[in-house]
Design a protein around this motif. Structure first.
Motif, short mmCIF file in Angstrom:
data_model
loop_
_atom_site.label_atom_id
_atom_site.label_comp_id
_atom_site.label_asym_id
_atom_site.label_seq_id
_atom_site.Cartn_x
_atom_site.Cartn_y
_atom_site.Cartn_z
N SER A 43 -102.23 46.72 -8.26
CA SER A 43 -102.82 45.40 -8.00
C SER A 43 -101.95 44.28 -8.55
N GLN A 44 -101.21 44.55 -9.65
CA GLN A 44 -100.35 43.51 -10.21
C GLN A 44 -99.20 43.18 -9.27
N ALA A 45 -98.61 44.20 -8.66
CA ALA A 45 -97.53 43.95 -7.71
C ALA A 45 -98.05 43.19 -6.49
N LEU A 46 -99.27 43.53 -6.05
CA LEU A 46 -99.86 42.82 -4.92
C LEU A 46 -100.10 41.36 -5.27
N GLU A 47 -100.59 41.11 -6.48
CA GLU A 47 -100.80 39.73 -6.91
C GLU A 47 -99.47 38.97 -6.95
N ALA A 48 -98.42 39.64 -7.43
CA ALA A 48 -97.11 39.00 -7.49
C ALA A 48 -96.61 38.64 -6.09
N GLN A 49 -96.82 39.52 -5.11
CA GLN A 49 -96.39 39.23 -3.74
C GLN A 49 -97.15 38.03 -3.17
N MET A 50 -98.45 37.97 -3.40
CA MET A 50 -99.24 36.87 -2.86
C MET A 50 -98.85 35.55 -3.53
N ASN A 51 -98.62 35.58 -4.84
CA ASN A 51 -98.17 34.36 -5.52
C ASN A 51 -96.78 33.94 -5.05
N LEU A 52 -95.96 34.92 -4.71
CA LEU A 52 -94.62 34.60 -4.21
C LEU A 52 -94.70 33.92 -2.85
N VAL A 53 -95.64 34.35 -2.00
CA VAL A 53 -95.85 33.66 -0.72
C VAL A 53 -96.23 32.21 -0.97
N ARG A 54 -97.13 31.97 -1.92
CA ARG A 54 -97.54 30.60 -2.22
C ARG A 54 -96.37 29.77 -2.72
N ALA A 55 -95.55 30.36 -3.61
CA ALA A 55 -94.41 29.62 -4.15
C ALA A 55 -93.40 29.28 -3.06
N TYR A 56 -93.09 30.26 -2.19
CA TYR A 56 -92.20 29.98 -1.07
C TYR A 56 -92.75 28.84 -0.21
N HIS A 57 -94.03 28.90 0.08
CA HIS A 57 -94.65 27.89 0.94
C HIS A 57 -94.55 26.50 0.31
N GLN A 58 -94.86 26.40 -0.99
CA GLN A 58 -94.82 25.10 -1.65
C GLN A 58 -93.40 24.54 -1.74
N LEU A 59 -92.42 25.42 -1.83
CA LEU A 59 -91.03 24.98 -1.94
C LEU A 59 -90.39 24.75 -0.57
N GLY A 60 -91.12 25.05 0.50
CA GLY A 60 -90.60 24.82 1.84
C GLY A 60 -89.81 25.97 2.41
N GLU A 61 -89.73 27.09 1.72
CA GLU A 61 -89.00 28.25 2.23
C GLU A 61 -89.94 29.09 3.10
N THR A 62 -90.26 28.51 4.25
CA THR A 62 -91.30 29.09 5.09
C THR A 62 -90.89 30.44 5.68
N GLU A 63 -89.61 30.59 6.02
CA GLU A 63 -89.17 31.85 6.62
C GLU A 63 -89.35 33.01 5.64
N LYS A 64 -89.03 32.78 4.37
CA LYS A 64 -89.24 33.83 3.37
C LYS A 64 -90.72 34.13 3.20
N ALA A 65 -91.54 33.07 3.23
CA ALA A 65 -92.99 33.27 3.11
C ALA A 65 -93.51 34.10 4.28
N ARG A 66 -93.02 33.80 5.50
CA ARG A 66 -93.46 34.56 6.68
C ARG A 66 -93.01 36.02 6.59
N ALA A 67 -91.78 36.23 6.13
CA ALA A 67 -91.27 37.60 6.05
C ALA A 67 -92.11 38.43 5.07
N LEU A 68 -92.46 37.83 3.94
CA LEU A 68 -93.27 38.56 2.97
C LEU A 68 -94.69 38.79 3.50
N CYS A 69 -95.21 37.81 4.26
CA CYS A 69 -96.54 37.96 4.87
C CYS A 69 -96.53 39.11 5.87
N LEU A 70 -95.44 39.24 6.64
CA LEU A 70 -95.35 40.34 7.61
C LEU A 70 -95.32 41.68 6.90
N GLU A 71 -94.70 41.74 5.71
CA GLU A 71 -94.74 42.97 4.93
C GLU A 71 -96.16 43.30 4.49
N LEU A 72 -96.89 42.25 4.08
CA LEU A 72 -98.27 42.48 3.61
C LEU A 72 -99.18 42.91 4.76
#
Length: 702
Positions: A43-72
């Motif tokens: 669950s900790q790794a899952l939380e880290a992935q979800m927080n990473l999506v949020r961080a990418y989104h806030q920083l404008g790195e949308t492609e990385k956020a989408r790629a990680l979302c597709l993995e999830l």
């Protein structure tokens, strides 16, 4: 990489340090993958992935956020897949990359946070109540008992005490019972008073719902709706009401709709089969269907639990005071004379009579929330409904020129307290649930929250969100808001500082007690030289000295304000009502009442991040506030201004104004000066009284 890196990444994300958060979370996930810990059970790794999506989104790195979302989307955990499905459509494939910045607010209060909306797969699951809820049965019967005793005493004061049973006597043969006559006469007076109280209470049992119906039809254009009309907005609500009423063998509550006002729902009735659930049209339009169902389930829970029945029985007579207040207010708007100054007195009476019912209302709200979660399996729906409704109420009533009668007369019967909605208005503008949840840290962590909640008719929203998030976790759902994961606070330091601040905040009470004790000691030490009135005089002097010390300690130092915004002030978990924080805000001035109406709506400042109540003290003091009509301040309504003052936080936040500036015009406020002058006046009154009052020795020794 240890779990501390995950915590550090979470804190960096919450504090807006997105680049640092990305580095920490990426390093944590890389180490986890090397150790093979990123499986479905981690669950900790899952939380880290979800927080990473949020961080990418806030920083404008949308492609990385989408790629990680597709993995999830391929993750074995169904909750993770649902979360990714919810977020992915909101991440466009091509987005211009902005510079790193704190979370920016969205203008519309209905903005949805980045979160999932999941619910339990099975309805009716039993969830334990939190400890803070407490037993509702004793609170209901205790409140009813206190109400009956008060009504009995009032009947005795108004009627029973004036009855003359002087002719009542015993026959001569019972001369030995003559000594019981005074007791018998008083007993008959209390018996008559009790009979009147019982008859009045039985009348209220049937009359109170009719009174409330009449009040809302007259003031708020209440109309009755069919279940089919509600079903058009939320089919789930219709199914829910039919199912629960059939299970509980309860008659379907009467459903009402009010066309005006912000999103609000309230419930009343004195019998389980005679309950009324009333909502505004705005609630049906602004909330999602599952959120509407959660609101109706919460209202039905208050009927089934019985607390709203007691509140209606005891609170309906108080509504007569509010009806008189409305009549006086309307006369004040037409006549422009001293009749308007009666309104504050009536409002004070209304508030004092409502206060004893706050405890039962707060406790009943916890139990109703619990019932709604068990009935719908959707704690996130109720959480979102509360957040949207609170923000919607702030937005709908921000320009009110007089207090909303709908909000005030439904305060005990509503599903939230409109006086504690400022934080929700700011939180609803944030895109990310982690930042939105941080706005409510004050409610959860600050020692002042428990004390200040006494002034609220409902639990603070942060407390309710925390309990609802706990329900979501028990149902294995992702909470709508990320709560309880804010910055680390020094609890011991906050607690030790709290007791000192509480002594300052209640300095006038402390001064009065110390003065009374000092006067008592002086009188006992010098009984032949001092009059007993020295005890009262020193208590009054102590009260005045306490007020003077508050003027010094609560407005300490020079005013060196720091430019800020409403969101950052509300997100400060260490704010309190005693230690002022000099601030400078810019925004639009809204909400001040009409001239001639002396119970005007609250003055507020709106900036891009939320609404902040303001408190203004005329340089002429209370007389200037009342009789000048605050004409110069009203002329600034709707204009962009700069305000400077002292920020404080209780169950709601506010700023004690130092001045308001619009262009070259500057309007000063003098809260510190008038608090000190009032304290000095009380001290002088106590000193004068010690030498001018009649000798009290004779009366005290009778």
């Amino acid at each position: 990489m240890t779990p501390d890196a995950l915590q550090a990444g979470r804190e960096a994300l919450q504090q807006g340090r997105f680049q640092e958060a990305i580095q920490l979370l990426e390093a944590y996930l890389a180490q986890s993958r090397q150790r093979g810990e990123a499986g479905a059970s981690d669950s900790q790794a899952l939380e880290a992935q979800m927080n990473l999506v949020r961080a990418y989104h806030q920083l404008g790195e949308t492609e990385k956020a989408r790629a990680l979302c597709l993995e999830l989307l391929q993750h074995p955990d169904p909750q993770a897949r649902g979360w990714a499905q919810k977020i992915l459509p909101r991440l466009p494939q091509t987005v211009e990359k902005p510079a790193a910045s704190p979370p920016s607010p969205e203008p519309a209060p209905e903005a949805q946070p980045l979160s999932s909306r999941q619910r339990a797969g099975q309805l009716g699951l039993k969830i334990p109540l939190p400890e803070r809820a407490g037993p509702l049965r004793w609170a209901k019967w205790g409140s009813l008992g206190v109400g009956i005793l008060f009504l009995w005493w009032l009947s005795f004061v108004l009627v029973g005490a004036h009855l003359d049973f002087g002719r009542l006597s015993f026959p001569r043969q019972l001369w030995f019972l003559q000594g019981l006559l005074p007791w018998l006469r008083n007993g008959l007076r209390w018996l008559v008073a009790g009979s009147l109280a019982v008859n009045f209470g039985v009348g209220l049992l049937f009359f109170a719902p009719w009174l409330m119906d009449h009040l809302h039809r007259r003031l708020h254009k209440l109309r009755w709706a069919t279940l089919g009309e509600i079903e058009r907005h939320s089919p789930e609500t219709a199914r829910l009401l039919q199912r629960l009423c059939a299970q509980k063998q309860l008659k379907l509550p009467r459903l009402g709709v009010i066309p005006e006002g912000g999103p609000l729902a309230f419930v009343y009735g004195t019998l389980p089969d005679g309950g009324r659930i009333v909502v505004t049209q705005a609630l049906l339009q602004q909330l999602a269907p599952d959120e509407i169902a959660a609101v109706y389930a919460q209202a039905l829970g208050r009927i089934l639990n019985g607390d709203i029945l007691i509140l209606t029985l005891l609170g309906s007579p108080v509504q007569l005071v509010y009806l008189a207040l409305e009549q006086v207010s309307q006369l004040a708007n037409k006549r422009r004379d001293l009749i308007g100054h009666v309104a504050p007195l009536l409002y004070l009476i209304y508030t004092v009579l409502s206060y004893p019912l706050f405890f039962l209302c707060r406790l009943g709200t916890y139990h109703a929330d619990h019932f709604a979660v068990e009935a719908t399996g959707n704690p996130n729906g109720l959480m979102a409904a509360l957040l949207k409704a609170a923000a919607g109420l702030q937005e709908a009533h921000k320009n009110d020129r007089r207090p909303s009668s709908l909000l005030h007369c439904t305060r005990l019967f509503s599903f939230l307290d409109f006086k504690t909605t400022a934080a929700a208005s700011a939180a609803s503008r944030l895109r990310d649930p982690a930042q939105a949840g941080q706005v409510f840290l004050w409610d959860q962590l600050n020692p002042w929250a428990r004390w200040m909640q006494v002034n609220s008719s409902h639990p603070l929203l942060g407390h309710r969100f925390q309990v609802l998030a706990g329900y979501a976790q028990r149902l294995r759902l992702l909470p709508e808001l990320s709560l309880g994961s804010g910055p680390k606070l020094d609890g011991a330091r906050l607690q030790s500082r709290f007791w000192l601040d509480l002594a300052i905040y209640a300095a006038e009470v402390s001064g009065m007690v110390i003065g009374w004790l000092l006067g008592l000691i002086l009188y006992l030490a010098l009984p032949d030289r001092l009059d007993p009135k020295v005890i009262a005089a020193t208590a009054v002097v102590g009260y005045g000295l306490g007020l003077g010390s508050k003027a010094v300690l609560m407005y300490r130092g020079s005013l060196s304000p720091q430019p800020t915004d409403v969101l950052h002030l509300l997100a400060d978990p260490e704010a309190d009502p005693c230690r002022s924080q000099p601030v400078e805000l810019e925004g639009e001035l809204v909400g001040l009442g009409q001239a001639g109406y002396q119970l005007g709506a609250e003055l507020k400042l709106q900036d891009a991040t939320g609404l902040m109540p303001l408190r203004f003290t005329s340089p002429l003091g209370p007389v200037g506030n009342v009789f000048s009509g605050l004409k110069r301040l009203r002329a600034l309504m709707g204009q962009r201004v700069k305000v400077v003052g002292w920020f404080r936080r209780g169950n709601t936040a506010w700023v004690d104004l130092a001045y308001v500036q619009a262009g070259s015009q500057q309007l000063h406020s003098r809260p510190r000066l008038w608090l000190a002058l009032f304290g000095l006046g009380v001290v002088l009154f106590g000193v004068w009284g010690a030498f001018s009052f009649p000798n009290l020795r004779f009366y005290l020794r009778r």
